[in-house]
Design an enzyme around this catalytic site. Structure first.
Site, short mmCIF file in Angstrom:
data_model
loop_
_atom_site.label_atom_id
_atom_site.label_comp_id
_atom_site.label_asym_id
_atom_site.label_seq_id
_atom_site.Cartn_x
_atom_site.Cartn_y
_atom_site.Cartn_z
CE LYS A 146 4.31 -6.31 -2.68
NZ LYS A 146 4.24 -4.98 -2.03
P1 NAD Z 1 4.28 -7.71 8.47
O1 NAD Z 1 4.59 -9.09 8.07
O2 NAD Z 1 5.30 -6.92 9.18
O3 NAD Z 1 2.94 -7.68 9.35
C1 NAD Z 1 1.74 -8.23 8.94
C2 NAD Z 1 0.85 -8.31 10.17
O4 NAD Z 1 -0.47 -8.63 9.78
C3 NAD Z 1 1.31 -9.37 11.18
O5 NAD Z 1 1.26 -8.85 12.49
C4 NAD Z 1 0.27 -10.47 11.00
O6 NAD Z 1 0.10 -11.23 12.19
C5 NAD Z 1 -0.94 -9.65 10.68
N1 NAD Z 1 -2.01 -10.38 10.00
C6 NAD Z 1 -1.93 -11.30 9.03
N2 NAD Z 1 -3.15 -11.75 8.71
C7 NAD Z 1 -4.02 -11.10 9.53
C8 NAD Z 1 -5.42 -11.11 9.69
N3 NAD Z 1 -6.19 -11.90 8.93
N4 NAD Z 1 -5.97 -10.29 10.61
C9 NAD Z 1 -5.21 -9.49 11.37
N5 NAD Z 1 -3.88 -9.43 11.25
C10 NAD Z 1 -3.30 -10.23 10.35
O7 NAD Z 1 3.81 -6.99 7.11
P2 NAD Z 1 3.81 -5.44 6.78
O8 NAD Z 1 5.06 -5.14 6.06
O9 NAD Z 1 3.40 -4.63 7.95
O10 NAD Z 1 2.64 -5.40 5.69
C11 NAD Z 1 1.27 -5.24 6.04
C12 NAD Z 1 0.54 -4.61 4.88
O11 NAD Z 1 1.18 -3.36 4.58
C13 NAD Z 1 0.58 -5.41 3.58
O12 NAD Z 1 -0.59 -5.20 2.87
C14 NAD Z 1 1.75 -4.79 2.83
O13 NAD Z 1 1.68 -4.99 1.44
C15 NAD Z 1 1.54 -3.33 3.21
N6 NAD Z 1 2.72 -2.50 3.02
C16 NAD Z 1 3.88 -2.74 3.69
C17 NAD Z 1 4.98 -1.92 3.46
C18 NAD Z 1 6.28 -2.11 4.19
O14 NAD Z 1 7.19 -1.28 3.98
N7 NAD Z 1 6.44 -3.09 5.03
C19 NAD Z 1 4.89 -0.87 2.54
C20 NAD Z 1 3.68 -0.63 1.89
C21 NAD Z 1 2.60 -1.46 2.15
#
Ligand code: NAD
Length: 419
Positions: A109
């Site tokens: 990461k």
């Molecule tokens: P992203 O940046 O696309 O979206 C994150 C979202 O969370 C945004 O809409 C933001 O406004 C919101 N957010 C931030 N803080 C917040 C809070 N306190 N309360 C409510 N909403 C809040 O990110 P993503 O890629 O969707 O990642 C989100 C989670 O999913 C993370 O934990 C990430 O590690 C995990 N994840 C993502 C992927 C991927 O392929 N993108 C894969 C596995 C896991």
């Protein structure tokens, strides 16, 4: 007995979960010593010329937790609260996640402590390129392959790929995944995490004899993972009662129109003010009376102080590490079925693996092929974890960790220790 942890330190949570699962599979001390800790950690200074001409220093990280089963793999996060401990935790979870879905990758990461919302596209590009240059000795298609995470996207990956390729002298698309399609990205990668989340929810509903049609849902975090999971659930006939992002939460007791909400979020950058919705507070979303709760934002969303308020039957962890061990114990006592992160959100890394394979072969697959393969991988992983959960009578998280840690342990035992 699990050791007490500081609630907000994700690495302590990762270590506690490791110990619990390692104890459950009776892992010997020597193997634990070999697989528990990150292999490499790089802390870099990222000086960036800002638009006003000043130089601003950012701190960046890249952690490779394991390369035992293949190249290290994991996303890059841009967020003001990124710390080395958080990146170590996320890298550790990547190792077990890749093993749960049985793809030949280890875990890594990266991140930069920054506020991307306050930066211009030019500043973001310069920061990304300087960070890439600083971590360049560690990354590469056979070594360590970054991908998008919170507040990074396909454009960020394109900049990393270009910087890496310019330094090497030729185009090397396999250095990152989650790229734009025009640069060797894979069809289906953008939707993969949300699709995998949806798929594991379908499996959980089948196991619990619940119908998805008409099921009620609340989603915390309306980004890549959360919004696509919501969209697929909406299409399957579920009622999405509430969603939130970092700016606010919206609620409609008859269900929100998710396609319209996605359109508004991509236009305005927030969900607040969505027509035909009323604002609610973040803690009300987590405590919502619903069938399925999807934390899809950051770590520690549910902890000892608020886990008792949860009224959902299923929690699908689209986010990494949204439930602390103390909260896990409370949810377990309430009979909540938790689909753990290293299973629930593994669709993203699975299609990243497909993207890497396609880049290496210079041969690209059709979307239907990718979805078929993804569904097969997710279904097998869910079935394998559920089997351990039922046979060993352990929570789903421990079952998933037992599976992932067990596979890494087996690989390291066969490889042996060098020298
Ligand atoms: P992203 O940046 O696309 O979206 C994150 C979202 O969370 C945004 O809409 C933001 O406004 C919101 N957010 C931030 N803080 C917040 C809070 N306190 N309360 C409510 N909403 C809040 O990110 P993503 O890629 O969707 O990642 C989100 C989670 O999913 C993370 O934990 C990430 O590690 C995990 N994840 C993502 C992927 C991927 O392929 N993108 C894969 C596995 C896991």
């Amino acid at each position: 007995m699990p050791t007490a942890v500081i609630q907000n330190n994700a690495y302590d949570v990762a270590m506690e979960n490791f110990d619990t699962a390692a104890n459950a599979i009776g892992l010997d001390k020597n193997t634990r010593e070999m697989i528990k800790y990150p292999e490499r950690m790089l802390l870099v200074s990222v000086p960036v010329r800002m638009d006003d001409g000043c130089i601003h220093h950012f701190e960046g990280f890249r952690v490779q937790h394991s390369s035992v089963r293949g190249p290290a793999k994991g996303g890059i996060r841009y967020h003001p609260q990124v710390t080395l401990d958080e990146v170590k935790a996320l890298a550790t979870w990547m190792t077990w996640k890749c093993a749960v879905v049985n793809i030949p990758f280890g875990g890594a990461k990266g991140g930069i402590t920054c506020n991307p919302k306050m930066m211009s596209p030019g500043e973001l590009e310069r920061m990304t390129r300087r960070y890439t240059s600083a971590i360049l000795p560690l990354i590469g298609p056979e070594q360590d392959i970054p991908a998008p995470d919170v507040y990074t996207n396909s454009q960020t990956m394109a900049w990393i790929m270009d910087t890496y390729s310019m330094t090497k002298g030729y185009m090397i698309p396999g250095v990152v995944t989650g790229k734009p399609i025009s640069l060797g990205g894979s069809l289906g990668r953008n939707e993969a995490t949300g699709r995998g989340v949806f798929f594991t929810i379908e499996c959980a509903c089948e196991h619990l004899h619940m119908s998805l049609k008409g099921a009620t849902v609340a989603v915390q975090g309306f980004g890549n993972a959360g919004s696509i999971a919501a969209q697929l659930l909406y299409e399957a006939g579920a009622k999405i009662l509430a969603v939130s992002d970092s700016t606010g939460c919206v609620y409609n007791r008859d269900g929100l129109n998710i396609p319209e909400l996605i359109a508004m979020k991509s236009l305005c950058g927030h969900v607040e003010g969505f027509p035909e919705s009323e604002p609610i507070l973040p803690h009300e979303l987590l405590a919502m009376h619903c069938d399925i709760l999807i934390p899809a934002a950051l770590e520690n969303a549910l902890h000892a102080e608020n886990a008792g308020t949860v009224r959902a039957k299923i929690i699908a962890e689209a986010a990494n590490g949204p439930i602390t061990p103390a909260a896990d114990r409370i949810l377990e006592s309430k009979g909540v079925f938790v689909i753990p992160d290293i299973l629930c959100n593994a669709g993203g890394v699975t299609v990243s693996y497909f993207e890497w394979v396609q880049d290496e072969q210079h041969l690209f697959w059709e979307a239907a092929d990718i979805y078929k393969r993804l569904d097969r991988v997710m279904k097998t992983a869910f079935r394998d974890v559920l089997k351990i959960h039922l046979e060993k009578n352990v929570p789903m998280r421990i079952a998933a960790n037992m599976l992932g840690i067990g596979r890494v342990a087996e690989a390291v035992q066969i490889r042996g220790i060098y020298p």
